[in-house]
Scaffold this motif. Structure first.
Motif, PDB file in Angstrom:
ATOM      1  N   LYS A 158       0.775  -1.381  -0.054  1.00 39.29           N
ATOM      2  CA  LYS A 158      -0.026   0.129  -0.121  1.00 39.29           C
ATOM      3  C   LYS A 158       0.956   1.155  -0.054  1.00 39.29           C
ATOM      4  O   LYS A 158       0.559   2.004  -0.668  1.00 39.29           O
ATOM      5  CB  LYS A 158      -0.929   0.092   1.096  1.00 39.29           C
ATOM      6  CG  LYS A 158      -1.756   1.081   1.371  1.00 39.29           C
ATOM      7  CD  LYS A 158      -2.624   0.997   2.745  1.00 39.29           C
ATOM      8  CE  LYS A 158      -3.511   2.435   2.654  1.00 39.29           C
ATOM      9  NZ  LYS A 158      -4.610   2.108   3.762  1.00 39.29           N
ATOM     10  N   SER A 191      -7.038  -2.477  -1.110  1.00 41.25           N
ATOM     11  CA  SER A 191      -8.484  -2.145  -0.770  1.00 41.25           C
ATOM     12  C   SER A 191      -8.844  -3.004   0.352  1.00 41.25           C
ATOM     13  O   SER A 191      -9.520  -4.177   0.101  1.00 41.25           O
ATOM     14  CB  SER A 191      -9.367  -2.477  -2.201  1.00 41.25           C
ATOM     15  OG  SER A 191     -10.503  -2.201  -1.949  1.00 41.25           O
ATOM     16  N   ASP A 194     -12.360  -4.899   0.389  1.00 43.25           N
ATOM     17  CA  ASP A 194     -12.330  -5.665  -0.515  1.00 43.25           C
ATOM     18  C   ASP A 194     -11.874  -7.177   0.224  1.00 43.25           C
ATOM     19  O   ASP A 194     -12.440  -8.321   0.229  1.00 43.25           O
ATOM     20  CB  ASP A 194     -11.834  -5.443  -1.777  1.00 43.25           C
ATOM     21  CG  ASP A 194     -12.861  -4.700  -2.732  1.00 43.25           C
ATOM     22  OD1 ASP A 194     -13.968  -4.881  -2.520  1.00 43.25           O
ATOM     23  OD2 ASP A 194     -11.902  -3.969  -3.187  1.00 43.25           O
ATOM     24  N   PRO A 337      -8.299   2.679   0.625  1.00 43.45           N
ATOM     25  CA  PRO A 337      -7.861   2.250  -0.398  1.00 43.45           C
ATOM     26  C   PRO A 337      -6.808   3.160  -0.932  1.00 43.45           C
ATOM     27  O   PRO A 337      -6.821   4.166  -0.773  1.00 43.45           O
ATOM     28  CB  PRO A 337      -9.119   1.704  -1.274  1.00 43.45           C
ATOM     29  CG  PRO A 337     -10.075   2.817  -1.160  1.00 43.45           C
ATOM     30  CD  PRO A 337      -9.893   3.084   0.389  1.00 43.45           C
ATOM     31  N   THR A 339      -6.345   2.579  -4.549  1.00 45.79           N
ATOM     32  CA  THR A 339      -6.501   2.177  -6.225  1.00 45.79           C
ATOM     33  C   THR A 339      -6.475   3.243  -7.114  1.00 45.79           C
ATOM     34  O   THR A 339      -6.082   3.401  -8.066  1.00 45.79           O
ATOM     35  CB  THR A 339      -7.915   1.274  -6.053  1.00 45.79           C
ATOM     36  OG1 THR A 339      -8.878   2.035  -5.510  1.00 45.79           O
ATOM     37  CG2 THR A 339      -8.048  -0.060  -5.618  1.00 45.79           C
ATOM     38  N   GLU A 340      -7.044   4.525  -6.552  1.00 44.52           N
ATOM     39  CA  GLU A 340      -6.881   5.567  -7.286  1.00 44.52           C
ATOM     40  C   GLU A 340      -5.551   5.924  -7.802  1.00 44.52           C
ATOM     41  O   GLU A 340      -5.121   6.429  -8.807  1.00 44.52           O
ATOM     42  CB  GLU A 340      -7.673   6.998  -6.678  1.00 44.52           C
ATOM     43  CG  GLU A 340      -9.046   6.963  -6.612  1.00 44.52           C
ATOM     44  CD  GLU A 340      -9.707   8.071  -6.015  1.00 44.52           C
ATOM     45  OE1 GLU A 340      -9.018   9.346  -5.801  1.00 44.52           O
ATOM     46  OE2 GLU A 340     -10.918   8.127  -5.726  1.00 44.52           O
ATOM     47  N   GLU A 343      -4.594   3.782 -10.498  1.00 39.48           N
ATOM     48  CA  GLU A 343      -4.909   4.120 -11.646  1.00 39.48           C
ATOM     49  C   GLU A 343      -4.131   5.384 -12.193  1.00 39.48           C
ATOM     50  O   GLU A 343      -3.761   5.441 -13.587  1.00 39.48           O
ATOM     51  CB  GLU A 343      -6.677   4.530 -11.620  1.00 39.48           C
ATOM     52  CG  GLU A 343      -7.262   3.370 -11.207  1.00 39.48           C
ATOM     53  CD  GLU A 343      -8.642   3.775 -11.014  1.00 39.48           C
ATOM     54  OE1 GLU A 343      -9.666   3.201 -11.100  1.00 39.48           O
ATOM     55  OE2 GLU A 343      -8.862   4.863 -10.657  1.00 39.48           O
ATOM     56  N   GLN A 369      -8.146  -9.258  -3.774  1.00 40.79           N
ATOM     57  CA  GLN A 369      -7.372  -8.431  -4.793  1.00 40.79           C
ATOM     58  C   GLN A 369      -7.885  -8.444  -6.268  1.00 40.79           C
ATOM     59  O   GLN A 369      -7.995  -7.621  -6.893  1.00 40.79           O
ATOM     60  CB  GLN A 369      -5.918  -9.207  -4.986  1.00 40.79           C
ATOM     61  CG  GLN A 369      -5.101  -9.586  -3.683  1.00 40.79           C
ATOM     62  CD  GLN A 369      -4.817  -8.271  -2.676  1.00 40.79           C
ATOM     63  OE1 GLN A 369      -4.434  -7.204  -3.563  1.00 40.79           O
ATOM     64  NE2 GLN A 369      -4.832  -8.108  -1.671  1.00 40.79           N
ATOM     65  N   TRP A 372     -10.647  -5.723  -6.834  1.00 39.61           N
ATOM     66  CA  TRP A 372     -10.135  -4.278  -7.094  1.00 39.61           C
ATOM     67  C   TRP A 372      -9.443  -4.029  -8.300  1.00 39.61           C
ATOM     68  O   TRP A 372      -9.628  -3.136  -9.029  1.00 39.61           O
ATOM     69  CB  TRP A 372      -9.401  -3.504  -5.938  1.00 39.61           C
ATOM     70  CG  TRP A 372      -8.125  -4.181  -5.718  1.00 39.61           C
ATOM     71  CD1 TRP A 372      -7.867  -5.040  -4.541  1.00 39.61           C
ATOM     72  CD2 TRP A 372      -6.729  -3.789  -6.352  1.00 39.61           C
ATOM     73  NE1 TRP A 372      -6.346  -5.401  -4.610  1.00 39.61           N
ATOM     74  CE2 TRP A 372      -5.852  -4.656  -5.633  1.00 39.61           C
ATOM     75  CE3 TRP A 372      -6.539  -3.011  -7.231  1.00 39.61           C
ATOM     76  CZ2 TRP A 372      -4.736  -4.616  -6.031  1.00 39.61           C
ATOM     77  CZ3 TRP A 372      -5.053  -3.192  -7.990  1.00 39.61           C
ATOM     78  CH2 TRP A 372      -4.237  -3.829  -7.023  1.00 39.61           C
ATOM     79  N   ARG A 375     -11.704  -3.517 -11.218  1.00 42.20           N
ATOM     80  CA  ARG A 375     -12.412  -2.465 -11.308  1.00 42.20           C
ATOM     81  C   ARG A 375     -11.423  -1.207 -11.930  1.00 42.20           C
ATOM     82  O   ARG A 375     -12.204  -0.101 -11.842  1.00 42.20           O
ATOM     83  CB  ARG A 375     -12.955  -1.965  -9.825  1.00 42.20           C
ATOM     84  CG  ARG A 375     -14.234  -2.797  -9.526  1.00 42.20           C
ATOM     85  CD  ARG A 375     -14.950  -2.184  -8.127  1.00 42.20           C
ATOM     86  NE  ARG A 375     -14.080  -1.816  -7.056  1.00 42.20           N
ATOM     87  CZ  ARG A 375     -13.931  -2.606  -6.033  1.00 42.20           C
ATOM     88  NH1 ARG A 375     -14.459  -3.879  -5.848  1.00 42.20           N
ATOM     89  NH2 ARG A 375     -12.945  -2.375  -5.146  1.00 42.20           N
ATOM     90  N   LEU A 376     -10.198  -1.434 -11.739  1.00 43.99           N
ATOM     91  CA  LEU A 376      -9.341  -0.458 -12.129  1.00 43.99           C
ATOM     92  C   LEU A 376      -9.732   0.284 -13.539  1.00 43.99           C
ATOM     93  O   LEU A 376     -10.250  -0.256 -14.477  1.00 43.99           O
ATOM     94  CB  LEU A 376      -8.167  -1.035 -12.369  1.00 43.99           C
ATOM     95  CG  LEU A 376      -7.215  -1.236 -11.194  1.00 43.99           C
ATOM     96  CD1 LEU A 376      -5.998  -1.689 -11.324  1.00 43.99           C
ATOM     97  CD2 LEU A 376      -6.921   0.002 -10.101  1.00 43.99           C
TER      98      LEU A 376
END
Length: 439
Positions: A158, A191, A194, A337, A339-340, A343, A369, A372, A375-376
């Protein structure tokens, strides 16, 4: 144990020249902010090359937050010596220069002069890391411009995301002479919601809980999700820990780091659910292992009584003494998370983004894993989803699978739990070669 301690004492007496063991190394402190001091320990590669800089520099980040890379990552996972001070035949320094960083500040030998200087967000951790690397390059200019890769396990994965963003920002501004080429997130806490929501389904599918146990776990996990969605982030962290408690109860104390490990059934009751979860993550040890467990004790003894004097660590610094506080200060950020950030890296950089996962892990389980990842939002998202998953063969053994498109790849590693480099070194070679061309 007495014989081992005698051997350790003898070895420590041979380290009077300012190093620990016979391997070429450098170490030092960087003041990343006034009163905040971060420690690094570099091991030069043993590869047969004319110059160390003919091989890349890999940064290893332990999880937690509060887990020590110089201790746990080094001696328990992939450094040149194991906890018995025996040579590790699959150490990463055979192919790479490896930089172990005690991060966030306050972890391991890193320390703050006032606990109020501890970080509270992932971005603050990243900013400190950039300062640490500036200091590292000032001390070791030979590595400027050399390919740099950041490998982070668990919470380290992370942290690696925001570190990559801040490092690339500094590179583009010309304030650091690094050459970041990739990050790897191993069984990473990317995430958290998740991950928590998929514990129940995984345990049910593995036969480790019945339907009643599954429903109890899911009810607790959904409460953690509800609290998170309402912006009650600290409460969500506490509920996450409570969900772990439900899992332990319903599985008779499953090992969160490897669901196939046989664990004792006794459950300590003197600490809260959050304290138990914190201790597990910091020490990279299964729940149920007593704090005087021989392995944990040996690591503490080694770091504070052998490594510390050998490296000339200041007397007032006690390895690991601020780690609990490091974890506690991140409570409000723990369930958020990143994740942004992934991205952003995929959309705006050419940095290789590697996700690898040991399939026997529970805490950062593979099903969570995949959720997420799918969903990217990035230009290659559909092409990645449609890519063929390929087998990983090492020495005629199937070690896992991988799927890749563009600068993103996912590695499923068999016969491995939370610490893939230790559990399956052969499988680890696959993602190391893919990113670096070595391994």
């Amino acid at each position: 144990m007495l014989l081992l301690l005698l051997v350790l004492t003898i070895l420590s007496q041979h380290n009077v020249l300012g190093q620990f063991g016979e391997y070429a190394q450098e170490y030092g402190y960087v003041t990343v902010r006034p009163g905040a001091h971060m420690f690094y320990w570099l091991f030069y590669t043993t590869a047969d090359v004319p110059n160390y800089t003919d091989r890349p520099l890999i940064v290893w980040l332990q999880g937690g937050p509060g887990g020590s890379s110089t201790g746990t990552g080094n001696f328990e996972i992939l450094g040149p010596l194991d906890l018995s001070l025996q040579e590790r035949n699959f150490t990463w320094i055979k192919n790479f220069n490896v930089l172990f960083v005690d991060n966030p500040v306050g972890t391991g030998f890193s320390y703050v002069e006032n606990l109020q200087l501890l970080t509270t967000t992932n971005d603050q951790i990243a900013l400190d890391f950039v300062e640490l690397m500036r200091g590292f390059y000032a001390d070791n200019p030979m590595f400027e411009g050399i390919n740099l890769y950041i490998y982070g396990q668990s919470y380290g994965g992370k942290m690696a995301v925001d570190m990559a963003l801040r490092m690339r920002e500094a590179e583009e501004a010309g304030t650091i002479q690094s050459n970041l080429r990739g990050i790897a997130m191993g069984n990473a806490w990317i995430s958290p919601v998740d991950a928590t929501l998929t514990w129940g389904p995984l345990l049910l599918a593995a036969g480790l809980v019945d339907q009643e146990g599954y429903e109890a776990i899911q009810a607790s996990a959904r409460e953690a999700e509800r609290l998170f969605n309402e912006g009650q982030y600290v409460a969500s962290t506490n509920q996450w820990a409570a969900t772990q408690g439900v899992v332990f109860q319903r599985t008779t104390n499953v090992d969160f780091y490897n669901i196939l490990t046989k664990m004792p059934t006794n459950q300590p009751e003197s600490r809260s659910a959050l304290e138990l979860s914190r201790d597990m993550l910091i020490h990279n040890r299964p729940y149920g292992s007593p704090m005087n467990d021989p392995v944990v004790y040996t690591l503490n003894y080694m770091m504070n009584n052998l490594v510390k004097p050998a490296l000339g660590i200041p007397d007032h610094v006690v390895w690991g003494s601020q780690s609990n506080a490091v974890f506690n200060y991140q409570n409000g950020d723990f369930m958020k998370p990143v994740t942004e950030g992934i991205e952003k890296l995929l959309n705006e950089t050419d940095i290789i983004i590697t996700k690898y996962n040991g399939n026997l892990d529970l805490i950062c389980d593979t099903p969570g894993q995949i959720l997420w990842v799918d969903r990217l939002k990035w230009p290659g998202a559909e092409a990645y989803k449609n890519a063929t998953r390929q087998p990983i063969w090492e020495n005629d053994k199937l070690e896992g699978y991988y799927k890749a498109y563009g600068n993103f790849r996912f590695f499923w590693i068999n016969v491995a739990g939370h610490s893939v480099p230790r559990d399956n070194p052969a499988g680890s070679n696959a993602f190391l070669r893919d990113m670096t061309s070595f391994g």
